[in-house]
Scaffold this active site. Structure first.
Site, PDB file in Angstrom:
ATOM      1  N   GLY A  25       0.783  -1.236   0.000  1.00  0.00           N
ATOM      2  CA  GLY A  25       0.000   0.000   0.000  1.00  0.00           C
ATOM      3  C   GLY A  25       0.814   1.285   0.000  1.00  0.00           C
ATOM      4  O   GLY A  25       0.383   2.301  -0.543  1.00  0.00           O
ATOM      5  N   ASP A  60      -4.372   1.345  10.920  1.00  0.00           N
ATOM      6  CA  ASP A  60      -5.767   1.042  11.263  1.00  0.00           C
ATOM      7  C   ASP A  60      -5.797   0.455  12.681  1.00  0.00           C
ATOM      8  O   ASP A  60      -5.864   1.202  13.659  1.00  0.00           O
ATOM      9  CB  ASP A  60      -6.309   0.088  10.191  1.00  0.00           C
ATOM     10  N   GLY A  99      -3.283  -0.862  14.021  1.00  0.00           N
ATOM     11  CA  GLY A  99      -1.943  -0.592  14.543  1.00  0.00           C
ATOM     12  C   GLY A  99      -1.115  -1.866  14.695  1.00  0.00           C
ATOM     13  O   GLY A  99       0.070  -1.811  15.010  1.00  0.00           O
ATOM     14  N   LEU A 129       2.077  -2.210  12.162  1.00  0.00           N
ATOM     15  CA  LEU A 129       3.240  -1.380  12.482  1.00  0.00           C
ATOM     16  C   LEU A 129       3.877  -1.756  13.796  1.00  0.00           C
ATOM     17  O   LEU A 129       5.095  -1.658  13.943  1.00  0.00           O
ATOM     18  CB  LEU A 129       2.840   0.092  12.507  1.00  0.00           C
ATOM     19  N   ASP A 131      -6.357  -0.536  -0.902  1.00  0.00           N
ATOM     20  CA  ASP A 131      -7.138  -1.459  -1.738  1.00  0.00           C
ATOM     21  C   ASP A 131      -8.350  -2.033  -1.020  1.00  0.00           C
ATOM     22  O   ASP A 131      -8.433  -2.015   0.210  1.00  0.00           O
ATOM     23  CB  ASP A 131      -6.255  -2.624  -2.197  1.00  0.00           C
TER      24      ASP A 131
END
Ligand code: PRP
Length: 171
Positions: A40, A99, A101, A104, A155
């Protein structure tokens, strides 16, 4: 399904320039390794690094967190690691969206094991609706409360990524 415009190409571009100059100022004496989270983040990374005015290196990492469709599997699997050595280097992780998390936080943990000087996070979108941790986004493009976003790398079942603008998908 209907698409409703949320951030236009111009809005994204202006905000990207602001973030790039902030990062360039903060890293003026450094040579950060900019790490994009595939897939993304490719468009955002390509655009933001070209607005930076400092020497930097680029690498990519990949963690699969979603299956097909729009619901999180809740698990994060690393499918591609770094290729540039980052020991004692400043690292900036670049994402299109944070989003839950979970992606990450897993990637940060893996990167920390490699002994970087620092790890900061830059995300175009901070979507807080489903956040499951207290991850800190150091450079944030836009905060969004809710909605399923597509375009500019984002996406839905691998569709819509190529769009120049960001839209909310209405189901
Ligand atoms: C998306 C996005 C982030 C992650 C955010 O990636 O690019 O990496 O989900 O979600 P989270 O904060 O809930 O973990 P995805 O796994 O869909 O892969 P993609 O980048 O190839 O679309």
């Amino acid at each position: 399904m209907k698409q409703e415009l949320l951030f236009s190409q111009n809005t994204i571009s202006s905000r990207t320039k602001e973030l790039a100059s902030q990062i360039s100022a903060d890293y003026s004496e450094k040579e950060p390794v900019i790490v994009g989270v595939l897939n993304g983040a490719v468009f955002f990374l390509a655009d933001i690094v070209r607005e930076m005015t400092i020497p930097l290196k680029i690498d990519f990492i990949r963690a699969a967190s979603y299956g097909a469709g729009c619901s999180s599997s809740g698990s994060v699997r690393l499918t591609k690691g770094l290729e540039i050595p980052i020991k004692d280097k400043p690292v900036i992780l670049v994402e299109d969206i944070v989003d839950t998390g979970l992606t990450l936080s897993k990637i940060s943990d893996i990167i920390m094991e490699q002994g970087p000087e620092s790890v900061k996070i830059c995300s175009l979108i901070d979507k807080q609706e489903r956040r499951e941790n207290n991850i800190v986004i150091d450079y944030c493009g836009f905060q969004v409360k809710e909605g399923f976003l597509v375009g500019y790398g984002l996406d839905y079942d691998e569709q819509y990524r190529y769009l120049k603008d960001i839209y909310i998908l209405r189901f």
